[in-house]
Scaffold this active site. Structure first.
Site, PDB file in Angstrom:
ATOM      1  N   HIS B  83       0.831  -1.204   0.000  1.00 19.56           N
ATOM      2  CA  HIS B  83       0.000   0.000   0.000  1.00 19.56           C
ATOM      3  C   HIS B  83       0.869   1.260   0.000  1.00 19.56           C
ATOM      4  O   HIS B  83       1.851   1.337   0.738  1.00 19.56           O
ATOM      5  CB  HIS B  83      -0.893  -0.028   1.251  1.00 19.56           C
ATOM      6  CG  HIS B  83      -2.049   0.914   1.175  1.00 19.56           C
ATOM      7  ND1 HIS B  83      -1.917   2.280   1.257  1.00 19.56           N
ATOM      8  CD2 HIS B  83      -3.377   0.674   1.012  1.00 19.56           C
ATOM      9  CE1 HIS B  83      -3.114   2.836   1.161  1.00 19.56           C
ATOM     10  NE2 HIS B  83      -4.011   1.895   1.011  1.00 19.56           N
ATOM     11  N   GLY B 165       5.854  22.050   9.651  1.00 19.58           N
ATOM     12  CA  GLY B 165       7.164  21.402   9.784  1.00 19.58           C
ATOM     13  C   GLY B 165       8.191  22.020   8.836  1.00 19.58           C
ATOM     14  O   GLY B 165       7.858  22.919   8.052  1.00 19.58           O
ATOM     15  N   HIS B 170      10.589  13.303   9.441  1.00 13.96           N
ATOM     16  CA  HIS B 170      11.028  12.676  10.691  1.00 13.96           C
ATOM     17  C   HIS B 170      11.986  11.544  10.303  1.00 13.96           C
ATOM     18  O   HIS B 170      11.707  10.805   9.357  1.00 13.96           O
ATOM     19  CB  HIS B 170       9.805  12.140  11.435  1.00 13.96           C
ATOM     20  CG  HIS B 170      10.099  11.547  12.776  1.00 13.96           C
ATOM     21  ND1 HIS B 170      10.659  10.308  12.939  1.00 13.96           N
ATOM     22  CD2 HIS B 170       9.902  12.030  14.034  1.00 13.96           C
ATOM     23  CE1 HIS B 170      10.789  10.045  14.240  1.00 13.96           C
ATOM     24  NE2 HIS B 170      10.332  11.088  14.919  1.00 13.96           N
ATOM     25  N   PRO B 171      13.124  11.394  11.004  1.00 14.82           N
ATOM     26  CA  PRO B 171      14.155  10.450  10.554  1.00 14.82           C
ATOM     27  C   PRO B 171      13.663   9.001  10.409  1.00 14.82           C
ATOM     28  O   PRO B 171      14.144   8.276   9.544  1.00 14.82           O
ATOM     29  CB  PRO B 171      15.239  10.554  11.637  1.00 14.82           C
ATOM     30  CG  PRO B 171      14.617  11.283  12.784  1.00 14.82           C
ATOM     31  CD  PRO B 171      13.542  12.139  12.199  1.00 14.82           C
ATOM     32  N   THR B 172      12.705   8.582  11.236  1.00 20.97           N
ATOM     33  CA  THR B 172      12.208   7.205  11.087  1.00 20.97           C
ATOM     34  C   THR B 172      10.717   7.158  10.730  1.00 20.97           C
ATOM     35  O   THR B 172      10.283   6.287   9.995  1.00 20.97           O
ATOM     36  CB  THR B 172      12.391   6.399  12.401  1.00 20.97           C
ATOM     37  OG1 THR B 172      11.783   7.119  13.480  1.00 20.97           O
ATOM     38  CG2 THR B 172      13.864   6.178  12.694  1.00 20.97           C
ATOM     39  N   ALA B 173       9.947   8.137  11.219  1.00 20.21           N
ATOM     40  CA  ALA B 173       8.487   8.064  11.053  1.00 20.21           C
ATOM     41  C   ALA B 173       7.982   8.774   9.807  1.00 20.21           C
ATOM     42  O   ALA B 173       6.777   8.735   9.515  1.00 20.21           O
ATOM     43  CB  ALA B 173       7.798   8.630  12.297  1.00 20.21           C
ATOM     44  N   GLY B 174       8.857   9.436   9.049  1.00 23.80           N
ATOM     45  CA  GLY B 174       8.426  10.083   7.809  1.00 23.80           C
ATOM     46  C   GLY B 174       7.521  11.278   8.048  1.00 23.80           C
ATOM     47  O   GLY B 174       7.860  12.172   8.832  1.00 23.80           O
TER      48      GLY B 174
END
Lengths: 306, 306
Positions: B83, B165, B170-174
């Site tokens: 998805h 923003g 975000h480095p891991t959460a996008g």
């Protein structure tokens, strides 16, 4: 599992003294599990009608508290009013709404009646579906002659003995008729003619008393100001005689006179199931589950959490 | 006054690790004012879809708590799934249910987006009714190229800058797409023919993309096992394009081929108002108030008390 819900519309013999009315209503307000929809006092009838929905346990507790107050404040020996009555707490009908069958509601009613007598000392007659004698299904049979006649008759007429209690009424509060019944839907169909006979003839074809649908009561009447006529009905079992079926039968009969349905009216409250059953017919929805309706699912969730 | 209610169907990029799925869902369980209807994880999509209804304040608090857990547990740099997605918390759509207008829901969404970024550090794109740039109304525009492309593009392509923003995900959460939209009703009409062209032709007459009703999306398809065809639709504004109107339009078009409506299907949830509007049409109910439906009145009462 969602907890059972019942509707209850107790009638009290006080429609004039505002302080007494408020005192009777107060145990029904702000009680978790009991939802006070409405209360209306009528001074001519000298009567208070309260609409409640709630979970059986909480509802029964609140009703007993109200009844005790009514018994303290109302003396049937001096009560006068246009509406027939036999007690300070005149009738307490329970109606299953969800999560409870009619059979379970009847059992609840009988259990409540026993506790009610024990807690208040007011004898109980059971009516409608909860009747223990066939003839007592009819409220008018139980209330025959009203308080004044029953007070004497109960002493020596075995046919007037209460279902719970001795051969004497409560000295001031009389007796209470407690019952279980199906939800009654008040449904009117307005027709585009000024000929009231059309409404009267159609009423005859749909109502039980003239051989029509078994759970429909109805009359034809003129709405003179509106230049229409009305088939005014009570559907006493909306599951067996659905609203759409009654409406379409009236529409079909009206064609004989070239008359159309102008509009319909639902008077007062109606269970969601009655509306959904009719929309399922017209919309031909297959496999529709009431839980698909956001608000009904939410209500179930809230009751599970409560 | 009953408190506002909104629906929210957040999508998280985790459909495989059961412990992570349960951790994300846990702040949404047993929270007063937040009602968890359902959650479904799909391993192929590697995605979790949660259905919630709640009061705005409590719902927003719970969503922030869930998002923090998702951000800790999901690393978009290693996430794979069928998805399209741009973040650990991929989309958060709000839908007004009752006691709140779309305009108020948009304001709520914008306020939530600002707080969300502040509390989680995840940048936000607004979509659908809450879009701040016209082209971002469409989710596919916001998600173009998915996480992997957006991660780089956000640094120097002004058209890909978040609405809340800086020029970095975000480095891991996008990132997260947050929006407001009308309730979507999935409505199918099954027709008594095996000729799929009938369904395809009718779909063209009712859907917006071919010049039909402005808020209907639809296709015609064969239900081969059932020897029927289906007009499969999304009603993206059930108030402007009522279910009954869509159904009767299809019925009318089907007559051209001598084809009848066999049944309809409502797929998933539907607001009570959508069903009542259609029953009001067929039943011709004049002046009907949703508060006359016992369950809707009870729900209102329970929310007043809560």
């Amino acid at each position: 599992m969602a907890r059972p819900l019942v509707e209850c519309v107790p009638n009290f013999s006080e429609g004039r003294r505002q302080d007494v009315i408020e005192a009777i209503v107060s145990p029904l307000k702000n009680v978790p599990g009991v939802y006070l929809f409405d209360y209306r006092a009528d001074a001519d009838h000298n009567r208070l009608v309260i609409s409640l929905v709630g979970h059986p346990e909480e509802l029964q507790n609140a009703l007993i508290a109200s009844a005790k107050i009514a018994a303290q404040c109302i003396d049937m020996n001096v009560h006068k009013g246009a509406h027939p009555r036999i007690g300070a707490v005149d009738v307490i009908p329970f109606t299953p709404i969800s999560g409870i069958t009619m059979q379970q509601c009847i059992e609840l009613t009988h259990g409540f009646g026993a506790r009610y007598y024990k807690d208040t000392g007011i004898p109980v007659y059971f009516y409608e579906e909860a009747a223990m004698r066939e003839e007592r299904r009819k409220l008018e049979v139980v209330r025959k002659g009203q308080y004044e006649v029953l007070k004497e008759a109960v002493k020596n007429d075995p046919s007037r003995l209460p279902d719970v209690g001795e051969n004497a009424l409560h000295p001031t509060a009389g007796a209470t008729v407690i019952g279980a019944r199906k939800f009654l839907v008040a449904f009117n169909v307005n027709l585009g003619t000024t000929d009231v006979n059309v409404a009267k003839e159609i009423a005859k074809t749909v109502r039980a008393s003239s051989g029509g649908l078994c759970h429909v009561k109805g009359i034809g009447l003129a709405l003179e100001d509106r230049h229409m006529v009305q088939v005014s009905m009570n559907l006493v079992d909306y599951e067996k005689n659905s609203m759409y079926r009654v409406l379409e039968m009236i529409r079909m009969e009206a064609r004989r006179w070239g008359v159309h349905v102008v509009e319909t009216e639902v008077y007062g409250m109606v269970p969601a199931a009655a509306m959904l059953e009719s929309s399922a017919y017209y919309m031909q929805t297959a496999g529709f589950d009431p839980d698909q309706v956001i608000e009904l699912k939410l209500l179930k969730k809230m009751m599970e959490d409560a």
